[in-house]
Design a protein around this motif. Sequence first.
Motif, PDB file in Angstrom:
ATOM      1  N   ILE A  12       0.828  -1.203   0.000  1.00 13.30           N
ATOM      2  CA  ILE A  12       0.000   0.000   0.000  1.00 13.30           C
ATOM      3  C   ILE A  12       0.865   1.257   0.000  1.00 13.30           C
ATOM      4  CG2 ILE A  12      -1.673   1.314   1.376  1.00 13.30           C
ATOM      5  CD1 ILE A  12      -3.047  -1.373   1.959  1.00 13.30           C
ATOM      6  N   PHE A  16       0.802   4.461  -2.715  1.00 13.78           N
ATOM      7  CA  PHE A  16       0.784   5.894  -2.393  1.00 13.78           C
ATOM      8  C   PHE A  16       1.952   6.620  -3.078  1.00 13.78           C
ATOM      9  CE2 PHE A  16      -2.026   4.952   1.343  1.00 13.78           C
ATOM     10  CZ  PHE A  16      -2.988   5.911   1.076  1.00 13.78           C
ATOM     11  N   ILE A  30       3.511  11.286   1.744  1.00 16.12           N
ATOM     12  CA  ILE A  30       2.880  10.913   0.469  1.00 16.12           C
ATOM     13  C   ILE A  30       1.365  10.727   0.578  1.00 16.12           C
ATOM     14  CG2 ILE A  30       4.780   9.996  -0.928  1.00 16.12           C
ATOM     15  CD1 ILE A  30       2.547   7.958   1.371  1.00 16.12           C
ATOM     16  N   ASN A  31       0.789  11.080   1.704  1.00 13.13           N
ATOM     17  CA  ASN A  31      -0.670  11.207   1.763  1.00 13.13           C
ATOM     18  C   ASN A  31      -0.944  12.312   2.786  1.00 13.13           C
ATOM     19  OD1 ASN A  31      -3.371  10.703   1.225  1.00 13.13           O
ATOM     20  ND2 ASN A  31      -3.523   9.065   2.752  1.00 13.13           N
ATOM     21  N   HIS A  32      -1.985  13.068   2.564  1.00  9.88           N
ATOM     22  CA  HIS A  32      -2.202  14.261   3.391  1.00  9.88           C
ATOM     23  C   HIS A  32      -0.913  15.082   3.403  1.00  9.88           C
ATOM     24  CE1 HIS A  32      -6.254  13.408   5.009  1.00  9.88           C
ATOM     25  NE2 HIS A  32      -5.930  12.178   4.699  1.00  9.88           N
ATOM     26  N   ARG A  67      -2.091  18.872  13.604  1.00 15.32           N
ATOM     27  CA  ARG A  67      -1.683  19.049  12.207  1.00 15.32           C
ATOM     28  C   ARG A  67      -2.931  19.001  11.328  1.00 15.32           C
ATOM     29  NH1 ARG A  67      -0.269  15.981   7.444  1.00 15.32           N
ATOM     30  NH2 ARG A  67       0.915  17.357   6.082  1.00 15.32           N
ATOM     31  N   GLY A  83      -7.862  16.876   6.718  1.00 18.14           N
ATOM     32  CA  GLY A  83      -7.465  15.983   7.802  1.00 18.14           C
ATOM     33  C   GLY A  83      -7.143  16.807   9.036  1.00 18.14           C
ATOM     34  N   MET A  84      -7.360  16.217  10.185  1.00 19.74           N
ATOM     35  CA  MET A  84      -6.865  16.836  11.414  1.00 19.74           C
ATOM     36  C   MET A  84      -6.293  15.717  12.276  1.00 19.74           C
ATOM     37  SD  MET A  84      -8.570  19.381  14.278  1.00 19.74           S
ATOM     38  CE  MET A  84      -9.720  18.259  15.053  1.00 19.74           C
ATOM     39  N   VAL A  98      -6.567  10.767  14.671  1.00 15.14           N
ATOM     40  CA  VAL A  98      -6.273  11.090  13.276  1.00 15.14           C
ATOM     41  C   VAL A  98      -7.568  10.977  12.462  1.00 15.14           C
ATOM     42  CG1 VAL A  98      -4.727  10.658  11.342  1.00 15.14           C
ATOM     43  CG2 VAL A  98      -3.994  10.082  13.665  1.00 15.14           C
ATOM     44  N   LEU A 105     -15.062   6.029   5.515  1.00 19.04           N
ATOM     45  CA  LEU A 105     -13.951   5.727   4.614  1.00 19.04           C
ATOM     46  C   LEU A 105     -14.540   5.108   3.343  1.00 19.04           C
ATOM     47  CD1 LEU A 105     -10.786   5.639   4.418  1.00 19.04           C
ATOM     48  CD2 LEU A 105     -10.905   3.306   5.268  1.00 19.04           C
ATOM     49  N   LEU A 288      -3.664  -2.374   9.485  1.00 22.18           N
ATOM     50  CA  LEU A 288      -2.955  -2.115   8.233  1.00 22.18           C
ATOM     51  C   LEU A 288      -2.665  -0.616   8.093  1.00 22.18           C
ATOM     52  CD1 LEU A 288      -1.971  -3.349   5.567  1.00 22.18           C
ATOM     53  CD2 LEU A 288      -4.254  -2.894   4.633  1.00 22.18           C
ATOM     54  N   THR A 292       1.024   0.974   7.755  1.00 25.99           N
ATOM     55  CA  THR A 292       1.381   1.772   6.575  1.00 25.99           C
ATOM     56  C   THR A 292       1.968   3.126   6.984  1.00 25.99           C
ATOM     57  OG1 THR A 292      -0.429   0.688   5.397  1.00 25.99           O
ATOM     58  CG2 THR A 292       0.520   2.630   4.364  1.00 25.99           C
ATOM     59  N   TYR A 293       1.402   3.755   8.005  1.00 28.51           N
ATOM     60  CA  TYR A 293       1.940   5.038   8.470  1.00 28.51           C
ATOM     61  C   TYR A 293       3.402   4.850   8.925  1.00 28.51           C
ATOM     62  CZ  TYR A 293      -2.879   6.937   8.610  1.00 28.51           C
ATOM     63  OH  TYR A 293      -4.152   7.359   8.304  1.00 28.51           O
ATOM     64  N   THR A 296       5.598   4.525   5.640  1.00 20.21           N
ATOM     65  CA  THR A 296       5.826   5.755   4.882  1.00 20.21           C
ATOM     66  C   THR A 296       6.668   6.751   5.702  1.00 20.21           C
ATOM     67  OG1 THR A 296       3.626   6.556   5.563  1.00 20.21           O
ATOM     68  CG2 THR A 296       3.800   5.538   3.392  1.00 20.21           C
ATOM     69  N   ARG A 300      10.643   8.280   4.805  1.00 19.31           N
ATOM     70  CA  ARG A 300      11.008   9.709   4.797  1.00 19.31           C
ATOM     71  C   ARG A 300      12.331   9.984   5.488  1.00 19.31           C
ATOM     72  NH1 ARG A 300       5.582  10.552   5.842  1.00 19.31           N
ATOM     73  NH2 ARG A 300       5.710  11.175   8.007  1.00 19.31           N
TER      74      ARG A 300
HETATM   75  C1  HEM Z   1     -10.029   4.996   8.192  1.00 23.20           C
HETATM   76  C2  HEM Z   1      -9.963   6.254   8.153  1.00 23.20           C
HETATM   77  C3  HEM Z   1      -8.732   7.046   7.842  1.00 23.20           C
HETATM   78  C4  HEM Z   1      -8.583   8.321   8.231  1.00 23.20           C
HETATM   79  C5  HEM Z   1      -9.573   9.127   9.047  1.00 23.20           C
HETATM   80  C6  HEM Z   1      -7.273   8.764   7.763  1.00 23.20           C
HETATM   81  C7  HEM Z   1      -6.747  10.021   7.963  1.00 23.20           C
HETATM   82  C8  HEM Z   1      -5.451  10.409   7.712  1.00 23.20           C
HETATM   83  C9  HEM Z   1      -4.875  11.674   8.051  1.00 23.20           C
HETATM   84  C10 HEM Z   1      -5.596  12.844   8.737  1.00 23.20           C
HETATM   85  C11 HEM Z   1      -3.591  11.662   7.661  1.00 23.20           C
HETATM   86  C12 HEM Z   1      -2.585  12.785   7.830  1.00 23.20           C
HETATM   87  C13 HEM Z   1      -1.920  12.647   9.175  1.00 23.20           C
HETATM   88  C14 HEM Z   1      -0.951  13.761   9.329  1.00 23.20           C
HETATM   89  O1  HEM Z   1      -1.382  14.917   9.567  1.00 23.20           O
HETATM   90  O2  HEM Z   1       0.272  13.535   9.215  1.00 23.20           O
HETATM   91  C15 HEM Z   1      -3.337  10.398   7.059  1.00 23.20           C
HETATM   92  C16 HEM Z   1      -2.137  10.018   6.529  1.00 23.20           C
HETATM   93  C17 HEM Z   1      -1.930   8.846   5.900  1.00 23.20           C
HETATM   94  N1  HEM Z   1      -2.896   7.867   5.639  1.00 23.20           N
HETATM   95 FE1  HEM Z   1      -4.750   7.793   6.422  1.00 23.20          FE
HETATM   96  N2  HEM Z   1      -6.648   7.748   7.112  1.00 23.20           N
HETATM   97  C18 HEM Z   1      -7.512   6.670   7.129  1.00 23.20           C
HETATM   98  C19 HEM Z   1      -7.267   5.441   6.604  1.00 23.20           C
HETATM   99  C20 HEM Z   1      -6.094   5.075   6.010  1.00 23.20           C
HETATM  100  C21 HEM Z   1      -5.798   3.754   5.574  1.00 23.20           C
HETATM  101  C22 HEM Z   1      -6.717   2.539   5.739  1.00 23.20           C
HETATM  102  C23 HEM Z   1      -4.546   3.799   5.027  1.00 23.20           C
HETATM  103  C24 HEM Z   1      -3.729   2.701   4.442  1.00 23.20           C
HETATM  104  C25 HEM Z   1      -3.898   1.430   4.674  1.00 23.20           C
HETATM  105  C26 HEM Z   1      -4.070   5.167   5.116  1.00 23.20           C
HETATM  106  C27 HEM Z   1      -2.854   5.635   4.676  1.00 23.20           C
HETATM  107  C28 HEM Z   1      -2.275   6.821   5.010  1.00 23.20           C
HETATM  108  C29 HEM Z   1      -0.871   7.153   4.815  1.00 23.20           C
HETATM  109  C30 HEM Z   1       0.176   6.291   4.156  1.00 23.20           C
HETATM  110  C31 HEM Z   1      -0.665   8.424   5.379  1.00 23.20           C
HETATM  111  C32 HEM Z   1       0.658   9.188   5.486  1.00 23.20           C
HETATM  112  C33 HEM Z   1       1.282   8.815   6.815  1.00 23.20           C
HETATM  113  C34 HEM Z   1       2.640   9.466   6.989  1.00 23.20           C
HETATM  114  O3  HEM Z   1       3.549   9.158   6.209  1.00 23.20           O
HETATM  115  O4  HEM Z   1       2.820  10.263   7.933  1.00 23.20           O
HETATM  116  N3  HEM Z   1      -5.029   5.918   5.720  1.00 23.20           N
HETATM  117  N4  HEM Z   1      -4.490   9.644   7.115  1.00 23.20           N
END
Ligand code: HEM
Length: 301
Positions: A12, A16, A30-32, A67, A83-84, A98, A105, A288, A292-293, A296, A300
């Motif tokens: 995953i 991204f 690479i996301n948000h 954030r 996002g918050m 988060v 979703l 998962l 993933t977080y 990624t 970095r």
């Molecule tokens: C289920 C509800 C979900 C919400 C509410 C959500 C929300 C968010 C938010 C707000 C961020 C930004 C966080 C920040 O400010 O750094 C973020 C980052 C990210 N999300 Fe999600 N997410 C969800 C599900 C997922 C899922 C299921 C995946 C993958 C399996 C995913 C993958 C990612 C990735 C890779 C990032 C970047 C993380 C990083 O490198 O710091 N998200 N998500």
Amino acid sequence: QEKKEMYDANYIADIFYKLNSDPQDPKRKINHTKGFCASGTFEPTANITNAVDIPLLKQRSIPVEVRYSLGGASMDDKSKTRGMAIRLQGDKEQWTLVMTNSEILFAKNPEEFVQFLEMRIPVNGKVDTEKIKKVTQEVDSFRNYANFMNTIGISSLENTPFYSNHTFWFKTPKQKDLIPAKWKFIPKDGIKYLDEKELKNANKDFLTENFQTYTQAKPIEYDMYLVYPNKGDATDTPTALWKGKHKEALVGTLKVQQYQGMQCNKDVYFPADLPTGVEAPKDPLFDLRNATYGITFGRRQ
Ligand code: HEM
């Protein structure tokens, strides 16, 4: 079965990167991706620990790091998804929450999550918008998400609500079993969207600009509620929209006061960072998601 195992956190993360990475800036989130940092306080409701047994919430005022972000790799504040991520930093424990401005979703399991993102990856430089349209109508989760997003507009942060999506599990003082609840942060100024004229005047950085102007006078405040499921509300999927009236508990008020620059864009916020009294969701995506977080964030460094 073989297919299932392919969809691990590394797989995953790769998707991204295919979707959102920038060769000029290979170490960006690479996301948000676009976001900014702020700080404030969380003030728990008096006696909330009579409803949920979370010792962290006995502290009268808890410092918070925030954030704010845009979904995906959008660089335009006039996009819709927000996002918050917040971190409550108590004297003894912390709690990372988060959230996005969507209640649900777009995917109920890893397969759907992968499908949703993979169909958006350009092939030979071209995004297949026809296919995206078609599949969005075919898959229930995708269609429900699209329908939800069509009900909301583009909002400034003092008018944006944020939702947990997942159902978490809470300890109570009296019961042996944990109880399920989602949470939401509702802005005290109300949920509002920019009208046509405001949109025309807004630039791609209007969220930061509005935030800085607004907080010169007072903090942005959000009330945090736990929302308890009604009979029949699914608690094992982040795709379920809980419709109608629900029993709620006011957990406290988040006051976001101070702009803190961009440094936190490098950080990571783990949704599994929970205090005593709160336990992880029981759905196929939460673990998962956290893994993933971690990956990624690791890439970095
Ligand atoms: C289920 C509800 C979900 C919400 C509410 C959500 C929300 C968010 C938010 C707000 C961020 C930004 C966080 C920040 O400010 O750094 C973020 C980052 C990210 N999300 Fe999600 N997410 C969800 C599900 C997922 C899922 C299921 C995946 C993958 C399996 C995913 C993958 C990612 C990735 C890779 C990032 C970047 C993380 C990083 O490198 O710091 N998200 N998500």
